[in-house]
Design an enzyme around this catalytic site. Structure first.
Site, mmCIF file in Angstrom:
data_model
loop_
_atom_site.group_PDB
_atom_site.id
_atom_site.type_symbol
_atom_site.label_atom_id
_atom_site.label_comp_id
_atom_site.label_asym_id
_atom_site.label_seq_id
_atom_site.Cartn_x
_atom_site.Cartn_y
_atom_site.Cartn_z
ATOM 1 N N CYS A 71 40.924 42.625 47.754
ATOM 2 C CA CYS A 71 40.467 42.357 46.375
ATOM 3 C C CYS A 71 41.572 42.064 45.361
ATOM 4 O O CYS A 71 41.573 41.015 44.730
ATOM 5 C CB CYS A 71 39.694 43.525 45.800
ATOM 6 S SG CYS A 71 38.723 44.475 46.910
ATOM 7 N N HIS A 126 39.923 45.127 38.660
ATOM 8 C CA HIS A 126 40.841 45.517 39.746
ATOM 9 C C HIS A 126 42.223 44.870 39.670
ATOM 10 O O HIS A 126 42.847 44.578 40.691
ATOM 11 C CB HIS A 126 40.206 45.256 41.131
ATOM 12 C CG HIS A 126 40.652 46.254 42.149
ATOM 13 N ND1 HIS A 126 40.290 46.213 43.470
ATOM 14 C CD2 HIS A 126 41.459 47.336 42.019
ATOM 15 C CE1 HIS A 126 40.842 47.215 44.114
ATOM 16 N NE2 HIS A 126 41.552 47.921 43.255
#
Ligand SMILES: *[C@@H]1O[C@H](CO)[C@@H](O)[C@H](O)[C@H]1NC(C)=O
Ligand SMILES: *[C@@H]1O[C@H](CO)[C@@H](O)[C@H](O)[C@H]1NC(C)=O
Length: 479
Positions: A71, A126
């Protein structure tokens, strides 16, 4: 004489700022989380996603598009146009580590804002949140609705992650969505943003949604279609995909209702492959999320929109997540920046022409001894591809007799593949005498790139981050 005057007049007209702004396309960038190669209907007919299927098949399906193995690095590539190994962003940012995407990078939303866009983000960040400077509304987004973390599981209903709430509207932690499935919260937010949008301003909507990351949570109504599938994880993932598809339909309906859709460019992609032990599937590709095998990095993706000159075809040119930024900046009327790894793919994808990309970096992470590059048809891996190396069929295919295959060489090694001839990475050419010159040239290229690496920071957990210090909220501001 008349012709010259006419040209001068036309030049003047199209040079006018306001006229250009309204013509700029709206941009919808949808990023699914951990959605594997075989978790989309155009690669696997067992997957139910009628809305995305229609968009993909009436747009351009990308069959050789890559991103990073996880990610944080993938989102770094998308929003900076640079390979994450050059920014020390090779691995996921964990909750209690004091770092983030370097603040001197100008991100995609900042660039689009300069070009006149309204910029909104809904979903997973993130890219760092130990201080507010790292968070979306200080990095180019007019608004943010979603969560900062994501390396660990975030509950789809409570929006809690590892002991703390992580759900934000701008800089305010919100608890009014407790009990609401995040995919639905995000669709509702998108409808609200779209309905309040001034149609004369170009819109950039970044939608990095939660599905199909674990945990396996989905409203039970989405599971009925898959009652014949025995594997619980697989059934949940297919349900989560169906819920994602419904959410996308709500977003495109809202754009249609507002009259924006006919001038919207949609890009859809996954951030990385799925984890086959969690019920996602990259079949028939090798490996999983977290690896530099094709199954971890070759992602399902498509583009859709009236501004594409040619549609209804599969694009086979090489593309990478780093190309999204320069491509969208060019669509938005901006100029190309120096110093990016990304290439402007617009002409290629909108007409089907050859790709300007000929190589990319899967990973350079010296502290974990993982290296991978692609040059032309060839791929070199040195070190540890990571831990899931097999060809793992999804449960519905296993039920029909398709066999999962285990790789005989595990964990570390030296690998050379011809990806065009051997996309499943079955035949390692590294020690084959006739490939020695290619192997040498590939190693030479990798060695040229290695000095650009900024190592991923080796940080201890900081107890100041603990949500118990902030009323059980993962609050930024402790670093
Ligand atoms: C996409 O690529 C894979 C792997 O090379 C190949 O098996 C598949 O046929 C391609 N799909 C299309 C629609 O061309
Ligand atoms: C797009 O929709 C708007 C608003 O409904 C309309 O004015 C415009 O003519 C449409 N443009 C095209 C190219 O269809």
């Amino acid at each position: 004489m008349a012709a010259v005057l006419l040209l001068a007049f036309v030049g003047c007209f199209f040079g006018h700022g306001a006229a250009q702004d309204t013509a700029k396309p709206h941009i919808l960038l949808i990023v699914a989380d951990d959605l594997g190669w075989s978790d989309v209907s155009w690669n696997n007919p067992n997957v139910v996603m009628p809305n995305l299927h229609t968009l993909a098949t009436t747009g351009v399906i990308f069959n050789q598009t890559y991103c990073q193995r996880l990610c944080t690095p993938s989102r770094t590539a998308l929003l900076t146009g640079k390979f994450p190994y050059r920014l020390g962003m090779q691995r996921p940012i964990r909750h209690k580590k004091a770092h983030g995407l370097p603040l001197d990078e100008e991100l995609l939303p900042q660039k689009l804002k300069k070009l006149g866009y309204a910029t909104h983000m809904i979903g997973k960040w993130h890219l760092g949140s130990c201080k507010w400077e790292y968070t979306p509304t200080e990095r180019g987004f007019d608004s943010f609705y979603g969560y900062h973390h994501g390396g660990e599981d975030v509950d789809y209903y409570t929006h809690m992650s590892d002991g703390g709430l992580d759900f934000w509207e701008g800089k305010t932690a919100i608890s009014d969505q407790n009990g609401v499935y995040s995919t639905e919260s995000f669709a509702t937010r998108a409808e609200n943003i779209i309905s309040q949008h001034d149609p004369n301003t170009p819109l950039f909507l970044y939608l990095p949604l939660q599905p199909v990351h674990t945990p396996h949570q989905v409203p039970s109504s989405y599971l009925q279609t898959f009652s014949t599938i025995q594997d619980h994880n697989r059934k949940s993932i297919l349900g989560m995909v169906a819920a994602l598809d419904d959410a996308i339909k709500r977003v495109t309906d809202a754009l249609q209702g507002k009259g924006l859709w006919n001038n919207t460019l949609t890009i859809f992609m996954s951030d990385n492959g799925g984890d086959y032990l969690d019920g996602q599937s990259n079949w028939p590709l090798r490996g999983a999320k977290g690896t530099v095998w094709e199954g971890g990095t070759r992602v399902p993706a498509f583009a859709h929109g009236n501004m594409l000159e040619r549609t209804g075809y599969t694009y086979h040119g090489m593309m990478h997540g780093v190309d999204i930024l320069p491509t969208l900046v060019s669509v938005a009327g901006g100029t190309e920046d120096a110093g990016l790894d990304g290439k402007n793919m617009w002409q290629s994808i909108s007409t089907g022409a050859e790709s300007p990309r000929t190589e990319f970096v899967y990973d350079i992470d010296s502290r974990q001894d993982r290296y991978g590059i692609r040059v032309g048809d060839y791929k070199l891996i040195e070190g540890t591809p990571a831990s899931k190396n097999d060809w793992f069929a999804p449960a519905e295919m296993q039920q029909l007799g398709t066999l999962t295959e285990e790789a005989d060489n595990h964990d570390t090694g030296l690998f050379l593949f011809n990806i065009r001839e051997d996309p499943l990475e079955k035949s390692n050419l590294y020690d084959a005498a006739e490939y020695a010159p290619i192997q040498r040239a590939m190693r030479h290229r990798l060695n040229e790139l290695k000095p650009d690496e900024v190592p991923f920071p080796d940080l201890a957990d900081d107890p100041a981050a603990d949500p118990s210090n902030y009323g059980d909220v993962w609050m930024p501001g402790w670093c």
